[in-house]
Write a protein that holds these residues in place. Structure first.
Motif, PDB file in Angstrom:
ATOM      1  N   UNK A  90       0.843  -1.197   0.000  1.00  0.00           N
ATOM      2  CA  UNK A  90       0.000   0.000   0.000  1.00  0.00           C
ATOM      3  C   UNK A  90       0.885   1.257   0.000  1.00  0.00           C
ATOM      4  N   UNK A  91       1.930   1.229   0.837  1.00  0.00           N
ATOM      5  CA  UNK A  91       2.766   2.415   1.019  1.00  0.00           C
ATOM      6  C   UNK A  91       3.590   2.722  -0.232  1.00  0.00           C
ATOM      7  N   UNK A  92       3.979   1.689  -0.967  1.00  0.00           N
ATOM      8  CA  UNK A  92       4.907   1.935  -2.082  1.00  0.00           C
ATOM      9  C   UNK A  92       4.278   2.787  -3.186  1.00  0.00           C
ATOM     10  N   UNK A  93       2.954   2.865  -3.180  1.00  0.00           N
ATOM     11  CA  UNK A  93       2.280   3.696  -4.177  1.00  0.00           C
ATOM     12  C   UNK A  93       2.429   5.191  -3.855  1.00  0.00           C
ATOM     13  N   UNK A  94       2.787   5.494  -2.620  1.00  0.00           N
ATOM     14  CA  UNK A  94       2.816   6.895  -2.198  1.00  0.00           C
ATOM     15  C   UNK A  94       4.186   7.350  -1.719  1.00  0.00           C
ATOM     16  N   UNK A  95       5.047   6.389  -1.384  1.00  0.00           N
ATOM     17  CA  UNK A  95       6.304   6.741  -0.728  1.00  0.00           C
ATOM     18  C   UNK A  95       7.505   6.490  -1.625  1.00  0.00           C
ATOM     19  N   UNK A 313      -7.940   4.445   5.773  1.00  0.00           N
ATOM     20  CA  UNK A 313      -8.178   5.771   6.358  1.00  0.00           C
ATOM     21  C   UNK A 313      -7.024   6.700   6.005  1.00  0.00           C
ATOM     22  N   UNK A 314      -7.348   7.895   5.545  1.00  0.00           N
ATOM     23  CA  UNK A 314      -6.348   8.935   5.238  1.00  0.00           C
ATOM     24  C   UNK A 314      -5.309   8.536   4.202  1.00  0.00           C
ATOM     25  N   UNK A 315      -5.578   7.499   3.425  1.00  0.00           N
ATOM     26  CA  UNK A 315      -4.599   7.133   2.397  1.00  0.00           C
ATOM     27  C   UNK A 315      -4.720   8.181   1.287  1.00  0.00           C
ATOM     28  N   UNK A 316      -3.622   8.880   0.969  1.00  0.00           N
ATOM     29  CA  UNK A 316      -3.731   9.934  -0.038  1.00  0.00           C
ATOM     30  C   UNK A 316      -4.090   9.384  -1.418  1.00  0.00           C
ATOM     31  N   UNK A 317      -4.628  10.277  -2.270  1.00  0.00           N
ATOM     32  CA  UNK A 317      -4.871   9.890  -3.671  1.00  0.00           C
ATOM     33  C   UNK A 317      -3.515   9.667  -4.321  1.00  0.00           C
ATOM     34  N   UNK A 318      -3.494   8.788  -5.329  1.00  0.00           N
ATOM     35  CA  UNK A 318      -2.229   8.543  -6.010  1.00  0.00           C
ATOM     36  C   UNK A 318      -1.787   9.730  -6.832  1.00  0.00           C
TER      37      UNK A 318
END
Ligand code: UDP
Ligand code: MG
Length: 318
Positions: A90-95, A313-318
């Protein structure tokens, strides 16, 4: 450009610990962002691994309070390794970089800064390695040390005294995504991925509250996974054992034939019984070891998902 860091933190029934540790994770991010080491977009990402207590409620209110917290929830308890991979994917899409760590305060948060420094030097995987085992019980220390030796003997390449406290870049996580195995043992897979790797030493603290979720039975099953997911040497040892027993039987047969032809009377039911017991014992153990591998093949061939994310929860948009 400063990298976006996501701390990926699995939580299973951690209602006692989260109120004590959650603030520390966020303060650490603030401190690093102020020092210009990471981006202000960095987040603390919790993974609720199907907790049965109020963990999810606590995580939800943290997310309401501050957008720097985000969380996903798995549809049921899938175990530490699966919770970790769920959070990392999940995190690798944003980080740009992720650091996985326990939520109980055992992984020293001060090592985060050093890990980020190592990343800045070009390392894409940074392993957190314990510099002493004094907080462990004598039993855990001894079993862990013998296990590392055993793994080495089996040809499995893992980093001693490293658990799941590590930094990985999103490029590494893209590579990790290709490892679809359901019998997941991350500390065995990740050293195999390659990329530039380095190590940061830290001293592991006691759990801040609550109790461990790794009782002896779970530790044993993780240990067996560690061997059988990475090495087929036990199967080869069975073959060698079979050859040895066959050779001994051959010598035994020659001895019996010689005794018969020289007219020497052999009574020996006791020795026969001993041999039968010994050989059937070895056969049972061998079947068990082979069964471990067959069981794994069975689980792998079904290609079932390792986890299902039920809430975000609070996962930002890509
Ligand atoms: N954990 C999890 N799912 C489980 C068991 C544990 O997500 O089924 C989490 C737990 O909340 C903690 C981390 O994995 O953040 C490590 O577990 P624990 O601290 O109990 O293990 P120990 O540090 O004693 O080996
Ligand atoms: Mg712990």
């Amino acid at each position: 450009m400063t990298p976006v860091l996501y701390l990926v933190i699995p939580c299973y029934n951690e209602e006692q610990v989260l109120p004590l540790t959650s603030g520390k994770f966020k303060s650490k991010l603030d401190e690093l962002a102020e020092a210009g080491k990471i981006s202000g977009e960095s987040r603390v990402m919790f993974v609720n691994d199907g907790s049965k207590d109020s963990t999810w409620d606590i995580l939800s209110s943290l997310c309401d309070e501050d957008p720097r917290y985000c969380a996903i929830s798995l549809s049921r308890n899938r175990g530490h390794q699966n919770a970790l991979i769920a959070g990392l994917m999940e995190a690798k899409e944003h980080a740009d970089i992720t650091i996985s760590m326990d939520c109980d305060g055992q992984d020293d948060i001060n090592a985060i800064g050093q890990m980020v420094d190592e990343y800045a030097k070009g390392n894409e995987i940074v392993f957190g390695v314990r510099n002493d085992r004094s907080t462990d019980t004598w039993f855990k220390r001894t079993t862990a040390q013998s296990y590392y030796k055993f793994l080495k003997g089996m040809g499995v390449d893992i980093i001693p005294d490293h658990a799941d406290y590590r930094l990985m870049s999103s490029r590494v996580l893209d590579a990790l995504e290709g490892y679809g195995e359901v019998n997941l043992f991350l500390r065995g897979i990740i050293p195999q991925l390659g990329f530039k790797q380095s190590v940061v030493y830290y001293s592991r603290a006691e759990r801040e509250a609550g109790t461990t979720h790794y009782p002896l039975s779970k530790m044993a099953s993780l240990a067996i996974d560690g061997v059988t997911s990475f090495s087929v040497r036990p199967l080869r040892m069975i073959t060698l054992l079979g050859l040895l027993v066959a050779f001994l039987s051959f010598v035994g047969i020659i001895y019996v034939l010689v005794s018969v032809f020289t007219g020497y009377y052999v009574d020996g039911w006791a020795s026969t019984t001993c041999i039968i017991c010994f050989v059937s014992g070895i056969q049972m153990i061998s079947l068990g070891v082979i069964g471990e591998y067959v069981g794994k093949i069975y689980l792998e061939t079904k290609h079932r998902p390792r986890y299902i994310v039920s809430e975000r929860l609070n996962i930002p948009e890509k």
